[in-house]
Design a protein around this motif. Sequence first.
Motif, mmCIF file in Angstrom:
data_model
loop_
_atom_site.group_PDB
_atom_site.id
_atom_site.type_symbol
_atom_site.label_atom_id
_atom_site.label_comp_id
_atom_site.label_asym_id
_atom_site.label_seq_id
_atom_site.Cartn_x
_atom_site.Cartn_y
_atom_site.Cartn_z
ATOM 1 N N ILE A 43 49.628 54.047 29.123
ATOM 2 C CA ILE A 43 48.770 53.142 29.886
ATOM 3 C C ILE A 43 48.552 51.885 29.044
ATOM 4 O O ILE A 43 48.107 51.971 27.894
ATOM 5 C CB ILE A 43 47.420 53.796 30.229
ATOM 6 N N ASP A 44 48.880 50.743 29.603
ATOM 7 C CA ASP A 44 48.815 49.481 28.863
ATOM 8 C C ASP A 44 47.843 48.526 29.545
ATOM 9 O O ASP A 44 48.226 47.759 30.437
ATOM 10 C CB ASP A 44 50.207 48.844 28.781
ATOM 11 N N PRO A 45 46.547 48.554 29.163
ATOM 12 C CA PRO A 45 45.560 47.673 29.791
ATOM 13 C C PRO A 45 45.865 46.206 29.472
ATOM 14 O O PRO A 45 46.360 45.903 28.367
ATOM 15 C CB PRO A 45 44.234 48.090 29.147
ATOM 16 N N PRO A 46 45.576 45.292 30.395
ATOM 17 C CA PRO A 46 45.804 43.872 30.107
ATOM 18 C C PRO A 46 44.899 43.368 28.987
ATOM 19 O O PRO A 46 45.275 42.484 28.230
ATOM 20 C CB PRO A 46 45.484 43.186 31.441
ATOM 21 N N TYR A 47 43.694 43.961 28.882
ATOM 22 C CA TYR A 47 42.764 43.604 27.812
ATOM 23 C C TYR A 47 41.605 44.605 27.800
ATOM 24 O O TYR A 47 41.431 45.386 28.737
ATOM 25 C CB TYR A 47 42.233 42.179 27.964
ATOM 26 N N PHE A 48 40.856 44.570 26.688
ATOM 27 C CA PHE A 48 39.646 45.378 26.547
ATOM 28 C C PHE A 48 38.440 44.435 26.586
ATOM 29 O O PHE A 48 38.534 43.287 26.144
ATOM 30 C CB PHE A 48 39.624 46.122 25.206
ATOM 31 N N VAL A 49 37.296 44.927 27.098
ATOM 32 C CA VAL A 49 36.086 44.108 27.084
ATOM 33 C C VAL A 49 34.991 44.833 26.323
ATOM 34 O O VAL A 49 35.010 46.060 26.177
ATOM 35 C CB VAL A 49 35.600 43.780 28.516
ATOM 36 N N SER A 50 34.042 44.044 25.836
ATOM 37 C CA SER A 50 32.916 44.594 25.088
ATOM 38 C C SER A 50 31.697 43.712 25.334
ATOM 39 O O SER A 50 31.802 42.641 25.940
ATOM 40 C CB SER A 50 33.252 44.654 23.596
ATOM 41 N N ASP A 51 30.532 44.159 24.876
ATOM 42 C CA ASP A 51 29.328 43.339 25.031
ATOM 43 C C ASP A 51 29.425 42.063 24.218
ATOM 44 O O ASP A 51 28.909 41.014 24.623
ATOM 45 C CB ASP A 51 28.090 44.140 24.595
ATOM 46 N N ARG A 58 37.558 41.020 24.628
ATOM 47 C CA ARG A 58 37.027 39.921 25.418
ATOM 48 C C ARG A 58 35.626 40.269 25.921
ATOM 49 O O ARG A 58 35.183 41.414 25.845
ATOM 50 C CB ARG A 58 37.967 39.629 26.591
ATOM 51 N N SER A 59 34.919 39.286 26.424
ATOM 52 C CA SER A 59 33.568 39.506 26.920
ATOM 53 C C SER A 59 33.596 40.301 28.214
ATOM 54 O O SER A 59 34.484 40.120 29.055
ATOM 55 C CB SER A 59 32.872 38.166 27.166
ATOM 56 N N VAL A 60 32.618 41.175 28.398
ATOM 57 C CA VAL A 60 32.524 41.959 29.622
ATOM 58 C C VAL A 60 32.397 41.048 30.843
ATOM 59 O O VAL A 60 32.802 41.415 31.958
ATOM 60 C CB VAL A 60 31.340 42.949 29.534
ATOM 61 N N TYR A 61 31.883 39.851 30.647
ATOM 62 C CA TYR A 61 31.705 38.921 31.768
ATOM 63 C C TYR A 61 33.023 38.332 32.248
ATOM 64 O O TYR A 61 33.075 37.727 33.322
ATOM 65 C CB TYR A 61 30.712 37.822 31.379
#
Length: 400
Positions: A43-51, A58-61
């Motif tokens: 599984i290759d997500p385009p990106y990860f987000v965090s607070d 990257r930002s959750v927003y």
Amino acid sequence: MLRTVRDADLWALIKDAKQYKIIPYVDQKYYASFRKILQNLDIDPPYFVSDDACMELRSVYDLLTENADEIMVIVVKDSFPDARKVLEGLGLSMNHDFKDIQKVSFGASSGIYNYDPICGYNLDIPDEKYPGFKTHGSTCREKAVRIITLGGSTTDDFFPCFASWPEILHKSLEALGVPNIIYNGGVTGYSSGEELFKLIRDGICMEPDIVITYSGVNDAVKGANPYINDYMRQICAFLEGSSKQLGSRRKTNAFGITWGNDCMGNYKNPAYFWLNNQKMMHSICECFGIRHFVFHQPNMVNGKARLSDYDKEYLLNTCYIGPEKYLLDDIAKQAKDFRQLIEQETSGLEWIIDATDIFNGADVYIDYAHVKESGNQIIAQEILKRCQDVFLEIAKEKGL
């Protein structure tokens, strides 16, 4: 700290990855390890987000730029409730747009559970008149059929993110013209020992007209330790390690120990243990003029009912259950043996009802024991069908 991620959750994650663009929402400390898990699953997500955006995160927003119908946000954080508030604030819906990795199939419990010296832990409901019980119906009613429901996570109001069967039963009785109040005492992880203790300590004084128990799964797969539950074992270990007063009694502290350990060998046979607890609850209820019904609950592996296609696929892709890694084959054997013995021992007991075949091929299971809201609808309707005459009789006696 996150507990063990179940193989069934990873299987569900693979299924989601075939339909959606997976975007993990992580605490930074889990980023590297979860990325490796996803790589192993191809599984290759385009990106990860965090607070807090940081390096690869990257930002959750940034999720606001995504089409909600095309993504599935997988939460890998210590606090799922906090993550849920953030994501719902962005307009995303739980189980439709985001899920918790630990319960990726059905979301996470919204309940708060506090330490309880008798039951190990209990529901924290500070705004309720009756702590430890979620109320359905107005407690201001002078006349109503008063019902207590007991059980584990399959009864708990806060475990699913949809209507529980006690809530559905309450509404069904109202539609039938039976004014009622349901005090739901079901708590995630409770077995028959906690049900018994909670009824004695908290339930009888509430003067219910009827007590309905829906349980069996947690007893059938109960681990071999004398404590009421694993949480109690952890608390006792901490207290024993911190106390300077225990002395020679250090490892024999009886605080939090469940009844019947090795009593006539019953602890070694979970079916007898469950049945004895139900008999004691029934005797207590009879003494106080309370009606009592027990529904031996179904599960995916007890061998009684026909399985749906989803059930078969789940069982083929699941090796173990829970963070303790109980092997599914062992769970299935225990569940079948448990059911067979209960059937033999309860013949002629009209107050113990075999409900192990009520789903019978319906696509309602989430995992081996928990069901969707459609499953809770079936449970509530089965209870209503079996107990309708009693509900109506009580209502008549009370002049409702």
